[in-house]
Scaffold this motif. Structure first.
Motif, PDB file in Angstrom:
ATOM      1  N   VAL A  12       3.239  -2.844 -22.566  1.00 51.70           N
ATOM      2  CA  VAL A  12       3.396  -4.113 -21.842  1.00 51.70           C
ATOM      3  C   VAL A  12       3.168  -3.918 -20.348  1.00 51.70           C
ATOM      4  N   VAL A  13       3.781  -2.879 -19.780  1.00 48.27           N
ATOM      5  CA  VAL A  13       3.600  -2.607 -18.352  1.00 48.27           C
ATOM      6  C   VAL A  13       2.135  -2.319 -18.040  1.00 48.27           C
ATOM      7  N   ALA A  14       1.485  -1.504 -18.884  1.00 50.84           N
ATOM      8  CA  ALA A  14       0.077  -1.166 -18.663  1.00 50.84           C
ATOM      9  C   ALA A  14      -0.809  -2.402 -18.775  1.00 50.84           C
ATOM     10  N   ALA A  15      -0.517  -3.269 -19.734  1.00 53.84           N
ATOM     11  CA  ALA A  15      -1.322  -4.476 -19.916  1.00 53.84           C
ATOM     12  C   ALA A  15      -1.188  -5.416 -18.720  1.00 53.84           C
ATOM     13  N   LEU A  16       0.044  -5.586 -18.237  1.00 56.37           N
ATOM     14  CA  LEU A  16       0.255  -6.451 -17.077  1.00 56.37           C
ATOM     15  C   LEU A  16      -0.436  -5.885 -15.836  1.00 56.37           C
ATOM     16  N   ALA A  17      -0.327  -4.578 -15.629  1.00 49.82           N
ATOM     17  CA  ALA A  17      -0.969  -3.951 -14.478  1.00 49.82           C
ATOM     18  C   ALA A  17      -2.491  -4.078 -14.564  1.00 49.82           C
ATOM     19  N   THR A  18      -3.037  -3.897 -15.764  1.00 53.34           N
ATOM     20  CA  THR A  18      -4.487  -4.026 -15.950  1.00 53.34           C
ATOM     21  C   THR A  18      -4.947  -5.452 -15.686  1.00 53.34           C
ATOM     22  N   ALA A  19      -4.179  -6.419 -16.172  1.00 54.85           N
ATOM     23  CA  ALA A  19      -4.521  -7.820 -15.940  1.00 54.85           C
ATOM     24  C   ALA A  19      -4.467  -8.155 -14.455  1.00 54.85           C
ATOM     25  N   TRP A  20      -3.471  -7.605 -13.756  1.00 54.21           N
ATOM     26  CA  TRP A  20      -3.359  -7.859 -12.313  1.00 54.21           C
ATOM     27  C   TRP A  20      -4.571  -7.309 -11.566  1.00 54.21           C
ATOM     28  N   VAL A  21      -4.975  -6.084 -11.894  1.00 52.14           N
ATOM     29  CA  VAL A  21      -6.152  -5.491 -11.249  1.00 52.14           C
ATOM     30  C   VAL A  21      -7.391  -6.336 -11.516  1.00 52.14           C
ATOM     31  N   ALA A  22      -7.552  -6.801 -12.772  1.00 48.87           N
ATOM     32  CA  ALA A  22      -8.716  -7.614 -13.127  1.00 48.87           C
ATOM     33  C   ALA A  22      -8.746  -8.908 -12.331  1.00 48.87           C
ATOM     34  N   VAL A  23      -7.589  -9.538 -12.172  1.00 46.86           N
ATOM     35  CA  VAL A  23      -7.520 -10.782 -11.397  1.00 46.86           C
ATOM     36  C   VAL A  23      -7.822 -10.530  -9.927  1.00 46.86           C
ATOM     37  N   GLU A  24      -7.265  -9.454  -9.380  1.00 48.71           N
ATOM     38  CA  GLU A  24      -7.479  -9.158  -7.964  1.00 48.71           C
ATOM     39  C   GLU A  24      -8.944  -8.842  -7.661  1.00 48.71           C
ATOM     40  N   ARG A  25      -9.634  -8.240  -8.601  1.00 51.43           N
ATOM     41  CA  ARG A  25     -11.043  -7.905  -8.399  1.00 51.43           C
ATOM     42  C   ARG A  25     -11.907  -9.152  -8.311  1.00 51.43           C
ATOM     43  N   ARG A  26     -11.468 -10.240  -8.952  1.00 50.32           N
ATOM     44  CA  ARG A  26     -12.281 -11.456  -8.997  1.00 50.32           C
ATOM     45  C   ARG A  26     -11.835 -12.504  -7.997  1.00 50.32           C
ATOM     46  N   ALA A  27     -10.610 -12.369  -7.481  1.00 50.80           N
ATOM     47  CA  ALA A  27     -10.068 -13.396  -6.584  1.00 50.80           C
ATOM     48  C   ALA A  27     -10.804 -13.399  -5.253  1.00 50.80           C
ATOM     49  N   PRO A  28     -11.186 -14.594  -4.735  1.00 53.01           N
ATOM     50  CA  PRO A  28     -11.864 -14.651  -3.434  1.00 53.01           C
ATOM     51  C   PRO A  28     -10.972 -14.198  -2.282  1.00 53.01           C
ATOM     52  N   SER A  29      -9.661 -14.452  -2.394  1.00 57.01           N
ATOM     53  CA  SER A  29      -8.693 -13.991  -1.393  1.00 57.01           C
ATOM     54  C   SER A  29      -7.518 -13.378  -2.132  1.00 57.01           C
ATOM     55  N   PRO A  30      -7.651 -12.100  -2.572  1.00 55.56           N
ATOM     56  CA  PRO A  30      -6.660 -11.494  -3.459  1.00 55.56           C
ATOM     57  C   PRO A  30      -5.305 -11.288  -2.798  1.00 55.56           C
ATOM     58  N   MET A  31      -4.282 -11.245  -3.653  1.00 55.00           N
ATOM     59  CA  MET A  31      -2.935 -10.935  -3.181  1.00 55.00           C
ATOM     60  C   MET A  31      -2.923  -9.587  -2.469  1.00 55.00           C
ATOM     61  N   VAL A  32      -3.546  -8.593  -3.073  1.00 57.71           N
ATOM     62  CA  VAL A  32      -3.704  -7.270  -2.477  1.00 57.71           C
ATOM     63  C   VAL A  32      -5.179  -6.906  -2.533  1.00 57.71           C
ATOM     64  N   ASP A  33      -5.760  -6.645  -1.387  1.00 54.22           N
ATOM     65  CA  ASP A  33      -7.166  -6.230  -1.337  1.00 54.22           C
ATOM     66  C   ASP A  33      -7.264  -4.819  -1.909  1.00 54.22           C
ATOM     67  N   LEU A  34      -7.860  -4.688  -3.093  1.00 54.37           N
ATOM     68  CA  LEU A  34      -7.920  -3.393  -3.752  1.00 54.37           C
ATOM     69  C   LEU A  34      -8.734  -2.380  -2.960  1.00 54.37           C
ATOM     70  N   ARG A  35      -9.641  -2.872  -2.119  1.00 54.48           N
ATOM     71  CA  ARG A  35     -10.393  -1.951  -1.271  1.00 54.48           C
ATOM     72  C   ARG A  35      -9.468  -1.294  -0.248  1.00 54.48           C
ATOM     73  N   MET A  36      -8.521  -2.076   0.283  1.00 58.20           N
ATOM     74  CA  MET A  36      -7.532  -1.500   1.184  1.00 58.20           C
ATOM     75  C   MET A  36      -6.650  -0.507   0.441  1.00 58.20           C
ATOM     76  N   LEU A  37      -6.254  -0.869  -0.785  1.00 61.56           N
ATOM     77  CA  LEU A  37      -5.390   0.001  -1.573  1.00 61.56           C
ATOM     78  C   LEU A  37      -6.087   1.309  -1.918  1.00 61.56           C
ATOM     79  N   ALA A  38      -7.420   1.270  -2.026  1.00 62.06           N
ATOM     80  CA  ALA A  38      -8.177   2.470  -2.393  1.00 62.06           C
ATOM     81  C   ALA A  38      -8.487   3.366  -1.199  1.00 62.06           C
TER      82      ALA A  38
END
Length: 464
Positions: free
Chosen positions: A238-264
């Motif tokens: 469940v935790v892995a699925a939620l985390a994966t879904a969050w990453v997928a949403v953030e990758r597509r969001a025009p103004s993401p909650m957390v910029d994954l590029r910054m996180l990387a």
């Protein structure tokens, strides 16, 4: 080559002092429950299992609110969001103070948990209004006073609850929060919002919150024992699925909650990993040392009661306060990377030394104080470095990620230590064996030492 202009110094001692006073009051309110839990249980007619819900509720709310508050502060201005958040915390403190039963007290704790968001919001304000050198000092001051509030809360909770009532135990820090918030609102200049016209990434907010809630509850359930392997696998899935879904949403969001590029970026991901590893080791020490002190003196322990344990831990809390206030100065003088490395070495050494050197109470007191000092100075240096390593518009979300990582790491470390002691319990005496404590301290030390590998790859730019 582009030149980055430092912000003008537009806030004086009154504004910084008000932020510090607010952090002190928040830390006090956060800490009053722990030493007075037996009194609360008797007064409300609840048992230890229900009492533990108070801590879990505060932890979950803090973990969820901190990144959201940081993101909103980046977008709409730190001062505006801080005042709104402190209004919620003040209402929560008053509800907790007047609570006639556990459900109402839990409601108050839910609102109080929002206080964790005050730290990234304070970092936004000092970043916008101070140059980098003074920003690091101010971050250390605010962090140190928040830790100092924990000491104040632990010391005043019992006398206030017994001398007045449990209601005043919550009310007095809440009144101080209200007063400090009013001063901040008046003395702190408005910080302009980012001017971002895009919509808030609400799917990202919901998924991040769900992931954190599932993680905290899952860790608590798994380490509490009694779950079959299939259930543990389900929790992990469940935790892995939620985390994966969050990453997928953030990758597509025009103004993401957390910029994954910054996180990387090396500066951010390495800071998060170091914070997690050090917090795990620290959380294990926070759990193991009081447990060892409380074990009967007829064996290898010291038979200390709650009051004596609190006195034994005062030097550690003072060390954490001092470390927080000087961490910014040390980071500016020697560079965050050097401060973090030194703190990690001291923490790992003290933890591993406790595996064999725990025959006298003073050894535990000294080691716990060293650990408290080294961890605090390292993590505050990380916060200060991160606050100045990202763009101003990302200060809140970047620092809130570290705050959440620290909260979750300490909680996870305590749960792991509890599981180790549980696995090493003598069935005859129903007490943990001495080798169980030895194993716990060694694992905590080795976990902390792993952070040194990450520090080596930290971006050199964080030294400036």
């Amino acid at each position: 080559m582009a030149v980055t202009l430092e912000p003008q110094v537009r806030i004086g001692k009154l504004a910084i002092g008000a932020l510090g006073a607010l952090a002190l009051a928040l830390g006090t309110l956060q800490a009053v429950v722990e030493p007075s839990l037996p009194l609360l249980q008797d007064d409300l007619g609840i048992g230890p299992a229900e009492g533990s819900l108070i801590f879990i509720t505060l932890l979950i709310t803090g973990a969820v609110v901190a990144p959201i508050a940081g993101k909103l502060g980046d977008r709409y201005g730190g001062k505006r969001v801080l005042v709104v958040l402190m209004t919620a915390v003040s209402v929560g403190g008053l509800i907790s103070g007047m609570a006639p039963n556990l459900p109402v007290l839990l409601l108050g704790q839910v609102l109080q948990g929002a206080m964790v968001g005050a730290l990234p919001l304070s970092f936004i304000l000092v970043r916008k209004h101070l140059p980098p050198g003074r920003t690091q000092v101010a971050v250390g001051l605010v962090s140190g006073l928040f830790t100092g509030g924990g000491l104040v809360g632990m010391l005043i909770a019992g006398p206030i609850a017994q001398g007045l009532s449990r209601h005043w135990m919550f009310a007095i820090p809440t009144i101080a929060i209200i007063a400090a918030t009013l001063i901040v609102a008046r003395a702190m200049p408005d910080d302009p919002p980012a001017g971002d016209a895009s919509k808030i990434d609400w799917p990202g907010v919901v998924l991040l919150s769900a992931t954190l809630i599932a993680l905290v509850l899952g860790v608590s359930a798994v380490t509490g024992g009694g779950l079959p392997p299939l259930a543990i696998g389900a929790v992990t899935a469940v935790v892995a699925a939620l985390a994966t879904a969050w990453v997928a949403v953030e990758r597509r969001a025009p103004s993401p909650m957390v910029d994954l590029r910054m996180l990387a970026s090396p500066a951010i991901w390495s800071a998060c990993v170091v914070t997690l590893l050090m917090s795990l080791g620290f959380g294990m020490a926070v759990y193991l040392v009081p447990q060892l002190l409380s074990v009967s003196a007829d064996g290898y322990g010291f038979g200390a009661d709650s009051t004596q344990i609190g006195l034994f831990l005062v030097p550690a809390t003072i060390a954490g306060v001092v470390a927080g206030t000087i961490a910014g100065l040390a980071a500016r003088r020697f560079g965050p990377r050097a401060v973090i490395t030194a703190g990690t070495v001291v923490t790992a050494t003290a933890l591993i030394a406790l595996a064999s050197l725990h025959d006298a109470a003073w050894q535990l007191v000294v080691a716990r104080a060293l650990i408290g000092f080294a961890v605090s100075v390292s993590l505050v240096a990380l916060l200060a470095a991160t606050a100045t390593a990202v763009s101003t518009k990302d200060t809140g979300i970047a620092t809130s990620l570290l705050v959440v990582t620290r909260v979750v790491g300490v909680a996870l470390g305590a749960q792991i230590a509890g599981a180790i002691l549980g696995a090493g319990t003598d069935p005859v005496t129903d007490l943990p064996t001495e080798p169980a404590f030895t194993t716990g301290f060694v694992i905590a030390g080795l976990t902390t030492a792993l952070a040194l590998l990450i520090v080596r790859v930290m971006k050199k730019g964080t030294q400036s």
